[in-house]
Design a protein around this motif. Structure first.
Motif, mmCIF file in Angstrom:
data_model
loop_
_atom_site.group_PDB
_atom_site.id
_atom_site.type_symbol
_atom_site.label_atom_id
_atom_site.label_comp_id
_atom_site.label_asym_id
_atom_site.label_seq_id
_atom_site.Cartn_x
_atom_site.Cartn_y
_atom_site.Cartn_z
ATOM 1 N N VAL A 102 0.848 -1.197 0.000
ATOM 2 C CA VAL A 102 0.000 0.000 0.000
ATOM 3 C C VAL A 102 0.884 1.247 0.000
ATOM 4 O O VAL A 102 2.105 1.166 0.112
ATOM 5 N N GLY A 103 0.220 2.410 -0.120
ATOM 6 C CA GLY A 103 0.949 3.676 -0.144
ATOM 7 C C GLY A 103 1.583 3.962 -1.489
ATOM 8 O O GLY A 103 2.554 4.719 -1.573
ATOM 9 N N ILE A 104 1.030 3.380 -2.555
ATOM 10 C CA ILE A 104 1.622 3.516 -3.886
ATOM 11 C C ILE A 104 0.746 4.424 -4.735
ATOM 12 O O ILE A 104 -0.449 4.189 -4.872
ATOM 13 N N THR A 105 1.345 5.473 -5.290
ATOM 14 C CA THR A 105 0.629 6.396 -6.166
ATOM 15 C C THR A 105 1.463 6.684 -7.404
ATOM 16 O O THR A 105 2.659 6.401 -7.441
ATOM 17 N N GLY A 106 0.808 7.260 -8.428
ATOM 18 C CA GLY A 106 1.513 7.617 -9.654
ATOM 19 C C GLY A 106 1.175 6.677 -10.783
ATOM 20 O O GLY A 106 0.060 6.144 -10.864
ATOM 21 N N LYS A 107 2.158 6.429 -11.654
ATOM 22 C CA LYS A 107 1.943 5.563 -12.812
ATOM 23 C C LYS A 107 2.907 4.384 -12.850
ATOM 24 O O LYS A 107 2.832 3.549 -13.748
ATOM 25 N N ASN A 108 3.814 4.338 -11.855
ATOM 26 C CA ASN A 108 4.746 3.208 -11.806
ATOM 27 C C ASN A 108 5.306 3.080 -10.401
ATOM 28 O O ASN A 108 5.229 4.019 -9.589
ATOM 29 N N PHE A 109 5.876 1.924 -10.139
ATOM 30 C CA PHE A 109 6.485 1.681 -8.834
ATOM 31 C C PHE A 109 7.539 0.588 -8.987
ATOM 32 O O PHE A 109 7.324 -0.399 -9.699
ATOM 33 N N THR A 110 8.673 0.774 -8.319
ATOM 34 C CA THR A 110 9.755 -0.202 -8.368
ATOM 35 C C THR A 110 9.810 -0.981 -7.059
ATOM 36 O O THR A 110 9.887 -0.394 -5.976
ATOM 37 N N PHE A 111 9.744 -2.284 -7.166
ATOM 38 C CA PHE A 111 9.868 -3.164 -6.007
ATOM 39 C C PHE A 111 11.350 -3.461 -5.774
ATOM 40 O O PHE A 111 12.057 -3.897 -6.691
ATOM 41 N N HIS A 112 11.805 -3.228 -4.552
ATOM 42 C CA HIS A 112 13.209 -3.431 -4.194
ATOM 43 C C HIS A 112 13.336 -4.621 -3.242
ATOM 44 O O HIS A 112 12.361 -5.178 -2.776
ATOM 45 N N GLU A 113 14.583 -4.978 -2.957
ATOM 46 C CA GLU A 113 14.923 -5.965 -1.926
ATOM 47 C C GLU A 113 14.247 -7.319 -2.176
ATOM 48 O O GLU A 113 13.778 -7.979 -1.254
ATOM 49 N N LEU A 114 14.196 -7.714 -3.446
ATOM 50 C CA LEU A 114 13.570 -8.981 -3.813
ATOM 51 C C LEU A 114 14.618 -10.098 -3.822
ATOM 52 O O LEU A 114 15.820 -9.858 -3.791
ATOM 53 N N THR A 115 14.132 -11.328 -3.893
ATOM 54 C CA THR A 115 15.000 -12.500 -3.919
ATOM 55 C C THR A 115 15.317 -12.866 -5.362
ATOM 56 O O THR A 115 14.415 -12.922 -6.199
ATOM 57 N N PRO A 116 16.580 -13.118 -5.697
ATOM 58 C CA PRO A 116 16.928 -13.475 -7.072
ATOM 59 C C PRO A 116 16.274 -14.782 -7.505
ATOM 60 O O PRO A 116 15.966 -15.652 -6.688
ATOM 61 N N ASN A 117 16.057 -14.877 -8.818
ATOM 62 C CA ASN A 117 15.542 -16.109 -9.449
ATOM 63 C C ASN A 117 14.299 -16.631 -8.734
ATOM 64 O O ASN A 117 14.195 -17.803 -8.405
ATOM 65 N N THR A 118 13.363 -15.727 -8.515
ATOM 66 C CA THR A 118 12.133 -16.066 -7.786
ATOM 67 C C THR A 118 10.921 -15.580 -8.560
ATOM 68 O O THR A 118 10.918 -14.475 -9.104
ATOM 69 N N ARG A 119 9.873 -16.401 -8.603
ATOM 70 C CA ARG A 119 8.634 -16.008 -9.265
ATOM 71 C C ARG A 119 7.760 -15.229 -8.294
ATOM 72 O O ARG A 119 7.511 -15.665 -7.169
ATOM 73 N N TYR A 120 7.273 -14.072 -8.747
ATOM 74 C CA TYR A 120 6.370 -13.251 -7.958
ATOM 75 C C TYR A 120 5.019 -13.182 -8.677
ATOM 76 O O TYR A 120 4.952 -12.791 -9.847
ATOM 77 N N ILE A 121 3.955 -13.613 -7.987
ATOM 78 C CA ILE A 121 2.605 -13.590 -8.536
ATOM 79 C C ILE A 121 1.944 -12.290 -8.077
ATOM 80 O O ILE A 121 1.883 -11.994 -6.884
ATOM 81 N N ILE A 122 1.415 -11.523 -9.041
ATOM 82 C CA ILE A 122 1.012 -10.138 -8.785
ATOM 83 C C ILE A 122 -0.407 -9.894 -9.278
ATOM 84 O O ILE A 122 -0.847 -10.460 -10.286
ATOM 85 N N ARG A 123 -1.121 -9.044 -8.553
ATOM 86 C CA ARG A 123 -2.367 -8.456 -9.048
ATOM 87 C C ARG A 123 -2.497 -7.061 -8.447
ATOM 88 O O ARG A 123 -1.857 -6.749 -7.436
ATOM 89 N N MET A 124 -3.338 -6.216 -9.068
ATOM 90 C CA MET A 124 -3.412 -4.813 -8.667
ATOM 91 C C MET A 124 -4.864 -4.358 -8.618
ATOM 92 O O MET A 124 -5.718 -4.901 -9.323
ATOM 93 N N ARG A 125 -5.152 -3.355 -7.786
ATOM 94 C CA ARG A 125 -6.473 -2.732 -7.771
ATOM 95 C C ARG A 125 -6.316 -1.246 -7.480
ATOM 96 O O ARG A 125 -5.340 -0.809 -6.853
ATOM 97 N N TYR A 126 -7.289 -0.475 -7.953
ATOM 98 C CA TYR A 126 -7.296 0.962 -7.678
ATOM 99 C C TYR A 126 -7.885 1.208 -6.292
ATOM 100 O O TYR A 126 -8.674 0.408 -5.777
ATOM 101 N N VAL A 127 -7.526 2.366 -5.704
ATOM 102 C CA VAL A 127 -8.021 2.701 -4.375
ATOM 103 C C VAL A 127 -8.301 4.198 -4.295
ATOM 104 O O VAL A 127 -7.508 5.021 -4.776
ATOM 105 N N ILE A 128 -9.452 4.535 -3.733
ATOM 106 C CA ILE A 128 -9.801 5.924 -3.422
ATOM 107 C C ILE A 128 -10.372 5.938 -2.007
ATOM 108 O O ILE A 128 -11.446 5.366 -1.756
ATOM 109 N N GLY A 129 -9.664 6.562 -1.073
ATOM 110 C CA GLY A 129 -10.105 6.551 0.323
ATOM 111 C C GLY A 129 -10.117 5.133 0.847
ATOM 112 O O GLY A 129 -9.116 4.410 0.770
ATOM 113 N N ASN A 130 -11.294 4.713 1.362
ATOM 114 C CA ASN A 130 -11.399 3.329 1.849
ATOM 115 C C ASN A 130 -12.138 2.439 0.859
ATOM 116 O O ASN A 130 -12.576 1.350 1.197
#
Length: 995
Positions: free
Chosen positions: A810-838
């Motif tokens: 959470v706490g992500i705004t804008g049009k892009n975001f970089t994920f840091h401190e990840l584990t090498p050679n690892t699969r990350y399963i991702i999904r996203m949703r928009y948020v306004i207030g609650n």
């Protein structure tokens, strides 16, 4: 047959017979070995296989066997089946397979195996190997202080002290590990070993020791605390520190340090008196020499530094004045000790061999080998005082005699994460009393790193500075006033937490952790068992600390913090300094923290003793705390505990403080009681009962009137930590209650607060709204995927929430975001949703990203290296290719074009290479190669020149030589010229070509 087992490596043969003896089971195997199996206590078993068949039970001094009687063994029962021998004790079945001869430990209460050998033991005249089956979600911990690592699944660790203090260094090797499957294993040996937790072969743990005798204790427990309790049963409980040890310490050299005049503009200049000086080793340039009492020049003396601490208003608790020097002027040391004690500073003494301690020495700083003798000597000399021994290395059982402290090369961000993980590992290995020097032993010079390091280390068991070992001063006022003030504020905060730390130390004797990984308190969350959030730690169960680990800044120059995880979906977290509340179970991003602000979060429900019965409460649901206290200086003393209960139900808060339990001689039992109860709004009514009788207490309208009252109630809308009010306005709301002195051994206090409200809106779930459109799949630029990061982009400027491997970011705004401190050679399963207030949208479809291999995955291991030059002590040639950037190799002599340095690197097989990287030392650049040549050989005899007389610069940059498509069995490196009197390097790394 037995003689054959002493000369040849072989697997343990089939089980051929067994018998129950006086206090052990005797097992016979087809390959000639005889084993003794001991049932020592519930959940503590021992297997001893001695090829010489001497069966010496007390093989090392670290294991305390005399405490065990024969009762557990006598109650055990044995039965045989067609294919196994089963020993039944308590809820456990120890199953010895007949052929193959493997051991399983079955827990009847859980109906599954705790531990299972995947194949029989491997034995030889020089070593033993044990093979254990790994489960899918099984994780491994222990091995001592493996600096930079605490979670070992998929890694190999060394059980051997290696003199390296940085990442990868083994500062305290302990032949003990445990698994979250509910078992641990302690090898009763002092021989070196390696523990491979599935790195070489996935699903198999391989434990190797260079010892022909196999002597293993198996420890069973349902949680880490139970396993550590059993470890302490065998090796001794952690010592209880005297309270002064929890204060700020200073370790320096006031015997041989020299000072020369300097100027304020010099980065390493220290202001002493009204002038500036730097340390020097040139006696001709020196204008002053350090001393203990001012025998040379008072301003450079140890006494004068104590005076400076006090003049800067820094309360100093303990002091070692002779680090690195075996001082022998007993009279001077005794004079210094007396002065220090008169200033309420406890003096210590550094030594590396058995010595007579100077008079009035309060504690010692020594090596692990003589810590036991030091503790006995100190205890002998003063029966009324609790002994304290600090040691710079350790091994099995050191926790009962000494605390472990160490230093490193300061001035770099990487040390923060490395030391957090290392100290967590020490706690998980049975040594909870551990500390690392603020800003390291040497190096340094970066004010931002210095203050950030001081901040988080205020939340570790030991806080101290290591001075006079490098060019930069390490005391907390070495920089400007801004830095000094922040350090002082944190030191005062630590003083408030003294009772909290002391209680944690007492609880550690029963297996509780002081510094804890997140899984300790949130065991149901899989990510907590890994190193994913290993930069964070909990101090006890109530505080979560997330140190600043890099120099990333926002537009205001404040530290930028991403990837901050607050665990527990039903847990509320409160920023200690601002009072801002956060819901648990989320990964927070785009957070900013000014230089004074360390990310420290209080767990909802926490109760602290802020000192002198001044209690601070963060009510949530139902909670309780126990505060331990005693006469800290007494070697053996009575103690007391204060219990506090808090319960919120139907907008009513009930706080109960029963009479204290226990007492000790001369304890002040007539004490006032203060409570600060965090809340969000003004309550309706407050009822106070003393020993079940309602006591009327007046409410005051101003803080000044409340402070002058003997008893009173005050609703404070400007509450905050006084030490930090210069940085942040006091904007929190709190209910403050003050009660007059009463006999705390007989007084029960009950406080009921009606219409109580605190944090009700924090844990409210988001509402899925059909108005918000579900996002299309975000885009991932494949060119921006690395081993540790990737960038996610979406078409419209908006606030979003992103779920990565079931964790909500959470706490992500804008049009892009970089994920840091990840584990090498690892699969990350991702999904996203928009948020306004609650309100949130539906989730996008799932998609995946795989991080790249880390560069180190292509680094060639097990390289043999030879040299025509000798190496310095503690900087061996093996450090050059150990793939640990914290180690450093150094030659003893310099080189010249006429007498160059010749290094030959031999690989295990012919390798197809991609590049060679020379990593220079990071303290200075007085040992960097300037002119080098490289030759390669495929047969190890005939060499071809690849690069002739390359010109390198003496700087911080790695020197990279491309070796694309080069095939080699050996590489020969010739160095003709150096930037200094020696040649040094942190590492020379050869990378094989990517497949």
């Amino acid at each position: 047959m037995i003689q054959n087992t002493q000369t040849n490596q072989h697997q343990l043969g089939a089980l051929t017979g067994a018998s129950k003896c006086d206090h052990y089971y005797e097992l016979h195997f087809a390959t000639g070995e005889i084993a003794h199996f001991y049932v020592l206590a519930d959940g503590i078993f021992r297997l001893l296989i001695d090829p010489e068949q001497n069966f010496t039970e007390n093989r090392t001094e670290t294991i305390q066997l005399t405490q065990f009687d024969n009762s557990a063994f006598a109650k055990s029962q044995v039965r045989a089946t067609n294919d196994s021998l089963i020993i039944h004790t308590g809820n456990y079945q120890i199953i010895f397979g007949q052929n193959p001869a493997v051991i399983s430990i079955f827990d009847e209460s859980l109906h599954h195996n705790r531990m299972h050998q995947s194949q029989p033991l491997e034995l030889s005249s020089t070593k033993t190997r044990e093979f254990l089956t790994e489960n899918k979600n099984e994780f491994f911990y222990g091995g001592g202080l493996q600096n930079g690592y605490f979670s070992h699944r998929g890694h190999k660790i060394a059980i051997k002290h290696d003199q390296i203090t940085g990442k990868g260094g083994v500062i305290m090797p302990v032949p003990f590990f445990w698994s979250n499957a509910g078992y641990g294993e302690l090898r009763n040996t002092t021989a070196a070993g390696t523990y491979d937790f599935g790195k070489t072969k996935r699903g198999v743990t391989v434990l190797t020791h260079q010892d022909a005798v196999f002597d293993a204790f198996y420890l069973l427990g349902t949680n880490p605390q139970e396993i550590l309790q059993r470890y302490y049963t065998l090796t001794g409980k952690p010592m209880l520190l005297p309270k002064y040890a929890l204060g700020l310490g200073h370790i320096g050299n006031f015997c041989t340090t020299l000072w020369q005049p300097s100027q304020a503009k010099e980065r390493n200049a220290s202001k002493i008196g009204n002038n500036y000086y730097t340390r020097t080793k040139d006696e001709k340039a020196a204008s002053g020499k350090a001393s203990l009492n001012g025998e040379e020049n008072y301003q450079f003396s140890a006494r004068a530094l104590i005076d400076r601490y006090h003049a800067m208003h820094f309360p100093l608790s303990w002091f070692v004045p002779n680090y690195g020097v075996q001082a022998n002027n007993q009279q001077a040391l005794s004079f210094f000790n007396e002065y220090a004690l008169n200033q309420d500073v406890y003096p210590g003494f550094w030594h590396q061999s058995e010595v007579e301690l100077p008079e009035k020495t309060a504690f010692t700083f020594t090596t692990n080998e003589i810590a036991t003798k030091d503790k006995a000597q100190l205890q002998n000399e003063s029966q009324t005082k609790r002994s304290l021994v600090l040691a710079d290395s350790g091994s099995t059982g050191m926790q009962k005699n000494a605390a472990l402290i160490f230093g490193d090369v300061g001035g770099n961000w990487g040390n923060v994460a490395t030391q957090v993980a290392g100290m967590l590992g020490a706690n998980l290995s049975g040594q909870p009393l551990v500390g690392a020097a603020v800003d390291g032993l040497e190096g340094g010079g970066n004010a931002q790193i210095n203050v950030r390091d001081f901040e988080w280390k205020c939340f570790t068991p030991l806080l101290f500075n290591f001075d006079d070992q490098g060019n930069f001063s390490k005391n907390p006022f070495a920089y400007n006033r801004k830095i000094s003030d922040i350090n002082l504020a944190y030191l005062k905060l630590r003083q408030h937490l003294t009772n909290y730390l002391y209680t944690l130390n007492e609880q550690a004797k029963n297996g509780a952790l002081i510094m804890r990984p997140l899984f300790s308190d949130f065991p149901d969350e899989l990510a907590n068992y890994t190193a994913q959030f290993g930069n964070e730690f909990m101090l006890g169960s109530d505080l979560l600390i997330a140190p600043i680990t890099n120099g990333r800044e926002d537009e205001n120059g404040d530290s930028r913090k991403d990837n901050l995880y607050l665990p527990g979906k039903k847990t509320m977290w409160i920023d200690l300094f601002t009072g801002k509340k956060y819901a648990g179970g989320k990964v927070y991003n785009n957070l900013s923290f000014p230089l004074w602000h360390l990310p420290v979060f209080v767990r909802g429900g926490s109760i602290f003793d802020w000192g002198k019965r001044d209690f601070l409460l963060y009510p949530q649901d139902q909670s309780e705390t126990v505060i331990y206290n005693d006469n800290s200086q007494a070697a053996e003393s009575n103690n007391s505990t204060t219990k506090i209960f808090s319960k919120t139900e139907n907008e009513t808060l009930l706080v109960t403080i029963p009479p204290i339990e226990g007492n000790w001689e001369n304890q002040d039992v007539e004490q006032p009681t203060k409570l600060t109860i965090m809340c969000d709004s003004y309550p309706d009514r407050i009822t106070i009962k003393i020993n079940d009788q309602v006591v009327p207490v007046e409410e005051y309208g101003s803080l000044d009137a409340f402070n002058h009252a003997r008893e009173g109630i005050f609703y404070n809308t400007n509450y905050g930590l006084d030490e930090f009010k210069q940085y942040h306005k006091n904007t929190q709301t709190a209910l403050q209650i003050k009660l007059a002195s009463r006999d705390i051994t007989t007084t029960k206090i009950e406080i009921t607060v009606h219409n109580f409200n605190y944090g009700k809106k924090v844990l409210v779930h988001e509402i899925t709204s059909g108005v918000l459109p579900s996002p299309k799949l975000p885009a991932v630029d494949s060119s921006k995927i690395s081993a540790h990061s990737f960038e996610l982009a979406w078409p419209h400027e908006s606030a979003v929430q992103i779920e990565v491997n079931n964790l909500l970011y959470v706490g992500i705004t804008g049009k892009n975001f970089t994920f840091h401190e990840l584990t090498p050679n690892t699969r990350y399963i991702i999904r996203m949703r928009y948020v306004i207030g609650n309100k949130v949208s539906e989730w996008s479809d799932l998609f995946g990203v795989i991080t790249k291999h880390a560069a180190k995955d292509y680094a060639i291991e097990n390289i043999e290296v030879t040299s025509n030059c000798n190496s310095k002590e503690n900087h061996p040639l093996s450090y050059l290719t150990d793939l640990k950037l914290a180690s450093e190799w150094q030659t003893r002599q310099t080189v010249s074009p006429e007498q160059p340095l010749e290094l030959t690197f031999t690989f295990e097989k012919v390798e197809k290479l991609s590049r060679m990287v020379y990593v220079p030392r990071n303290i200075d650049h007085n040992g960097d190669p300037l002119v080098v040549s490289i030759a390669v050989s495929t047969d190890g005899e005939q060499y071809t020149t690849y690069a002739d007389h390359l010109q390198w610069k003496a700087d911080t940059k790695n020197k990279v030589v491309g070796l694309r498509d080069v095939r080699a069995k050996k590489v020969h490196l010739t160095i003709y010229q150096s930037s200094g009197p020696i040649i040094a390097a942190r590492e020379i790394i050869f990378f094989r070509a990517k497949r």
